[in-house]
Design an enzyme around this catalytic site. Structure first.
Site, short mmCIF file in Angstrom:
data_model
loop_
_atom_site.label_atom_id
_atom_site.label_comp_id
_atom_site.label_asym_id
_atom_site.label_seq_id
_atom_site.Cartn_x
_atom_site.Cartn_y
_atom_site.Cartn_z
CG ASN A 68 -1.79 1.16 1.35
OD1 ASN A 68 -1.35 2.28 1.16
ND2 ASN A 68 -3.05 0.95 1.68
CG ASP A 118 -3.10 4.61 0.65
OD1 ASP A 118 -3.15 4.48 -0.59
OD2 ASP A 118 -3.94 4.12 1.42
CG HIS A 119 0.88 6.26 4.68
ND1 HIS A 119 -0.13 7.17 4.88
CD2 HIS A 119 0.46 5.10 5.22
CE1 HIS A 119 -1.12 6.59 5.55
NE2 HIS A 119 -0.78 5.34 5.76
NE ARG A 153 -9.67 8.09 4.18
CZ ARG A 153 -9.87 7.21 5.16
NH1 ARG A 153 -9.06 6.19 5.29
NH2 ARG A 153 -10.88 7.33 5.98
NE ARG A 177 -7.92 11.05 5.33
CZ ARG A 177 -8.45 10.47 6.42
NH1 ARG A 177 -7.69 9.71 7.18
NH2 ARG A 177 -9.70 10.64 6.74
CG HIS A 178 -3.76 8.75 1.50
ND1 HIS A 178 -4.59 8.04 0.68
CD2 HIS A 178 -4.00 8.30 2.77
CE1 HIS A 178 -5.29 7.20 1.41
NE2 HIS A 178 -4.99 7.34 2.68
CD GLU A 235 -6.97 -0.49 1.01
OE1 GLU A 235 -7.19 0.51 1.68
OE2 GLU A 235 -6.08 -1.31 1.29
CB THR A 239 -9.52 1.23 6.98
OG1 THR A 239 -8.99 1.81 5.81
CG2 THR A 239 -10.85 0.57 6.69
CD GLU A 272 -6.88 -6.52 2.71
OE1 GLU A 272 -6.80 -6.48 1.47
OE2 GLU A 272 -6.35 -5.67 3.45
CG HIS A 329 -5.60 -1.99 8.97
ND1 HIS A 329 -5.30 -1.35 10.13
CD2 HIS A 329 -6.08 -1.05 8.12
CE1 HIS A 329 -5.60 -0.07 9.99
NE2 HIS A 329 -6.07 0.14 8.78
N GLY A 330 -2.08 -2.86 9.67
CA GLY A 330 -1.23 -2.78 10.87
C GLY A 330 -0.08 -3.77 10.92
N GLY A 371 1.24 -1.43 4.30
CA GLY A 371 1.64 -0.10 3.88
C GLY A 371 2.41 0.70 4.91
#
Ligand code: PXP
Length: 255
Positions: A13, A15-16, A51, A55-56, A76, A107, A157, A200-201, A222
């Protein structure tokens, strides 16, 4: 350990990378450049979350990635008309439906498929018709998984966020319980014929237990990778994450 690839994919991911770019309103760092590097490093897919508030990742990022990168794209998105229309124009390999709230940082929790079953069934139909794989981000709930199956999704997922949070808080009793729930959920989903992903995480520590769940075929990671790359650089971080994933899977397979 030699990185022979077992049957598990790493999707990254990015995004960042866009978060960092947008913090300055600059044109760099470019998500596209990151995706090209990841392609060279042998990752299996690129995940981006477009999103509602952009935002990203922004629209031009996803279309650029689709045009210039040959890796499969996992988009996503929330189940909104706007996103459906973008996904149909973009035609990514997969769409992963996630819950989205403006005020959240990332999320939170899985999608409540059960309470929106009819709406979601109708929502995903045009995507499926265009051969876009539909994945639903769910918590380790058998009821939600069954609902995802009933609406016609091909993939779930599993949200690994709760397990990772508990593990990082050193709450090993609760994190073990959550891990059991994730294992059972993966098993049941697989029995229904759903492909199972996780995300996630995840970090070097937490990925070991998740990659060892035999039904899990793809992990989407990510924040941790981009964060570690600040210190170690992307090639080293991706290589270490691939090693953690493949060795956990090989150990589980007794290889
Ligand atoms: N999978 C889903 C469905 C997500 O929403 C996210 C965060 O955008 C991820 C995976 C990646 O999570 P993380 O950035 O914490 O690794």
């Amino acid at each position: 350990m030699k990185k022979e690839k077992p049957e598990i994919r790493l999707g990254v991911n990015i995004d960042h990378v866009a978060t960092l770019r947008n913090a300055r309103g600059a044109s760099y760092p470019e998500p596209l450049r990151m995706a090209s590097l990841l392609e060279e490093l042998g990752v299996d897919g690129i995940t981006v979350h477009l999103r509602e508030d952009r935002r990203h990742i922004i629209d031009s990022d996803v279309f650029d990635l689709r045009k210039k990168i040959s890796l499969p794209i996992n988009l996503e998105m929330a189940a909104t008309k706007e996103m459906q229309s973008i996904a149909l124009r973009l035609n990514p390999r997969a769409v992963c439906l996630v819950p989205e709230r403006r005020e959240e940082r990332t999320t939170e929790g899985g999608l409540d498929v059960l309470s929106e079953e009819k709406k979601l069934r109708i929502f995903i139909k045009p995507l499926l018709k265009e051969n876009i794989r539909v994945s639903i981000f769910v918590s380790a709930s058998l009821e939600q998984i069954k609902a995802a199956f009933r609406i016609g999704a091909q993939v779930i997922e599993l949200n690994t966020g709760r397990f990772c949070d508990l593990f990082l808080e050193n709450n090993f009793e609760e994190s073990s319980c959550e891990l059991i729930r994730l294992k059972e959920a993966a098993h049941h989903a697989n029995q229904l014929g759903l492909e199972v992903h996780g995300g996630h995480g995840l970090s070097y520590d937490t990925v070991k237990s998740i990659a060892a769940i035999p039904e899990i075929r793809e992990l989407n990671i990510g924040h941790f990778l981009v964060s570690e790359a600040i210190f170690d650089g992307i090639p080293k971080v991706i290589s270490r994450m691939q090693s953690e994933i493949y060795s956990a899977r090989k150990l589980q397979l007794g290889l």
